[in-house]
Design an enzyme around this catalytic site. Sequence first.
Site, PDB file in Angstrom:
ATOM      1  N   PHE A 174      -8.468  -2.170   4.095  1.00  0.00           N
ATOM      2  CA  PHE A 174      -8.580  -2.136   5.553  1.00  0.00           C
ATOM      3  C   PHE A 174      -9.629  -1.164   6.061  1.00  0.00           C
ATOM      4  CE2 PHE A 174      -5.722   1.458   4.829  1.00  0.00           C
ATOM      5  CZ  PHE A 174      -6.217   2.389   5.721  1.00  0.00           C
ATOM      6  N   LYS A 198     -10.743 -12.427   0.265  1.00  0.00           N
ATOM      7  CA  LYS A 198      -9.537 -12.098   1.028  1.00  0.00           C
ATOM      8  C   LYS A 198      -9.753 -10.768   1.734  1.00  0.00           C
ATOM      9  CE  LYS A 198      -5.721  -9.888   0.299  1.00  0.00           C
ATOM     10  NZ  LYS A 198      -5.414  -9.407   1.687  1.00  0.00           N
ATOM     11  N   GLU A 201      -5.418  -7.982   5.526  1.00  0.00           N
ATOM     12  CA  GLU A 201      -4.607  -8.639   6.549  1.00  0.00           C
ATOM     13  C   GLU A 201      -4.472  -7.767   7.792  1.00  0.00           C
ATOM     14  OE1 GLU A 201      -1.951  -6.164   3.968  1.00  0.00           O
ATOM     15  OE2 GLU A 201      -3.618  -7.566   3.651  1.00  0.00           O
ATOM     16  N   ARG A 202      -4.927  -6.494   7.712  1.00  0.00           N
ATOM     17  CA  ARG A 202      -4.813  -5.607   8.864  1.00  0.00           C
ATOM     18  C   ARG A 202      -6.020  -5.690   9.804  1.00  0.00           C
ATOM     19  NH1 ARG A 202      -2.631  -0.002   6.050  1.00  0.00           N
ATOM     20  NH2 ARG A 202      -0.617  -0.808   5.324  1.00  0.00           N
ATOM     21  N   CYS A 306     -12.297   6.270   0.946  1.00  0.00           N
ATOM     22  CA  CYS A 306     -12.032   6.595  -0.457  1.00  0.00           C
ATOM     23  C   CYS A 306     -12.919   7.740  -0.928  1.00  0.00           C
ATOM     24  CB  CYS A 306     -12.235   5.369  -1.340  1.00  0.00           C
ATOM     25  SG  CYS A 306     -13.918   4.724  -1.340  1.00  0.00           S
ATOM     26  N   GLU A 406      -3.155  11.131  -2.669  1.00  0.00           N
ATOM     27  CA  GLU A 406      -4.204  10.846  -1.692  1.00  0.00           C
ATOM     28  C   GLU A 406      -3.558  10.736  -0.308  1.00  0.00           C
ATOM     29  OE1 GLU A 406      -8.027   7.862  -1.319  1.00  0.00           O
ATOM     30  OE2 GLU A 406      -6.151   7.028  -2.100  1.00  0.00           O
TER      31      GLU A 406
END
Length: 524
Positions: A174, A198, A201-202, A306, A406
């Site tokens: 996301f 893909k 989905e957010r 990240c 994290e």
Amino acid sequence: MYRLGCNKLAPVARRQAGLFSRMGHTTATTKLFIDGQFIESQATEWIDVHNPATQEVVTRVPKTTPGELEEAAKSAQSAFGEWSRTSIMRRQKLMLDLQHAIRANTDALAESIVREQGKVLSDAHGDIMRGLQVVDSMAGIPEYMLGTRLEVAADMDTYTVREPLGVVAGICPFNFPAMMPLWMLPVALVTGNTLLLKPSERDPGAAMILAQLCADVGVPRGVVNVVHGVHETVDFLTSDARIKAVSFVGGNAAGKHVYERATQHGKRCQANLGAKNHAVVLPDANREFTLNSISGAAFGAAGQRCMALSVAVFVGSAGEWIPDLVERARGLRVDGGMEKGADLGPMISPGALHRASELVQSAVDAGASLLLDGRGVRVEKYPRGNFLGPTVLDHVTADMKCYQEEVFGPVLSCVHVGTLEEALALVNANPYGNGASVFTQSGACARRFQTEVNAGQVGVNVPIPVPLPMFSFTGNKGSFLGDTNFYGRSGVNFYTQLKTITSLWRKEDAKVDGQSAVHMPTLH
């Protein structure tokens, strides 16, 4: 074809109704992109996408049905043959066209990112630009695809050619709705593969715009397909026999599942996982530059990178700078992403906010000093937003939960050590290996750090050392699973395989026949 339009809205901004439709009278739904067409899913289960600043439902994302996944894979498989035989120059030309199309539609892409992901507008543009740099890089694909040749015996040659794998899949996180698809899509396509993508989905909106742009510039039907969903979709992409390779960026649990499942089914897999990036600050560093660098790298994008700088390791007297760092963090403005002057926006979800807040409390309970508490920050215009302000913890130790996990939020843990040796030992003992930086004016210390540190990407006076795409993203240790990294030459290697050919053409069989051509040859 798209048209680059002066001061007018770019084409996708005028056509976004084609990417989304309405469920009932109010809520938009995100479509699938299969075989070159945007289609309404027949799904019975949907996922609400919330604006992180307002909690408004922006769109609903389908959990793609098994039949729709089958159609997407079938389309990609059917398109592969002709696409893989398309000339390298034609594919290069499409990259150049896609490059122009993305630039023409940056506003539409950025607004989608702010609305669905919550980034401030300037950071959303940065998201797009860093992805666009991969497209720029892949416009130089002929150089990447060159093989080797050697005459191994009289009249006998051995040479290598680089060929695409087939249908490949990309599973995106996301936090970079444009950049992550663009780590995968241009490299996969320009090397001759077809793609099942893909998006998260957010926040799928940016990926849908990119799919539209691919269609606009003439990418053939079936070469790019976009599907949605969660576990069932991921399991399909990691197990279907037609899919030869899987690229993944995301969290540890999902990444390990994707890697194990994909490799068990005989697929190549590259998976970028979690991170815990350190900056080591030596007392001789440029104080103002270092503190500004750390503040931006720790709290920008609400810490949801990240490569976010989550641990600052202060060596010796450099720890005296921490109060100044706190004041810089305190001065950052938390607000909605479209608000002028905003430095960081909301976190992606209430769940993410709750988790980060709990990790902060766990540090306090374990004995860390809370120098700046961003919990409970209030943004008057957005009272329902998932906001966490910049948070600074001091005297954090390696056994604390906030250090071991994290956080993925705007939380900086400060650690004190006495020497560079101790700092290196701390960084190298951490299980993650995305990046590490050192701030110093000593060339000898910088050289020692870059030589001895065990992290895949090293910054010297650079807080977020993400390589430009003429290189590759080279996280290591627990931050990466696989053998071949993302984008650059490594990315090309991931999406291609070598074929070695040995041929014999005897000179005594040569015959000269026919009439010479005198026109200038052209290639297409």
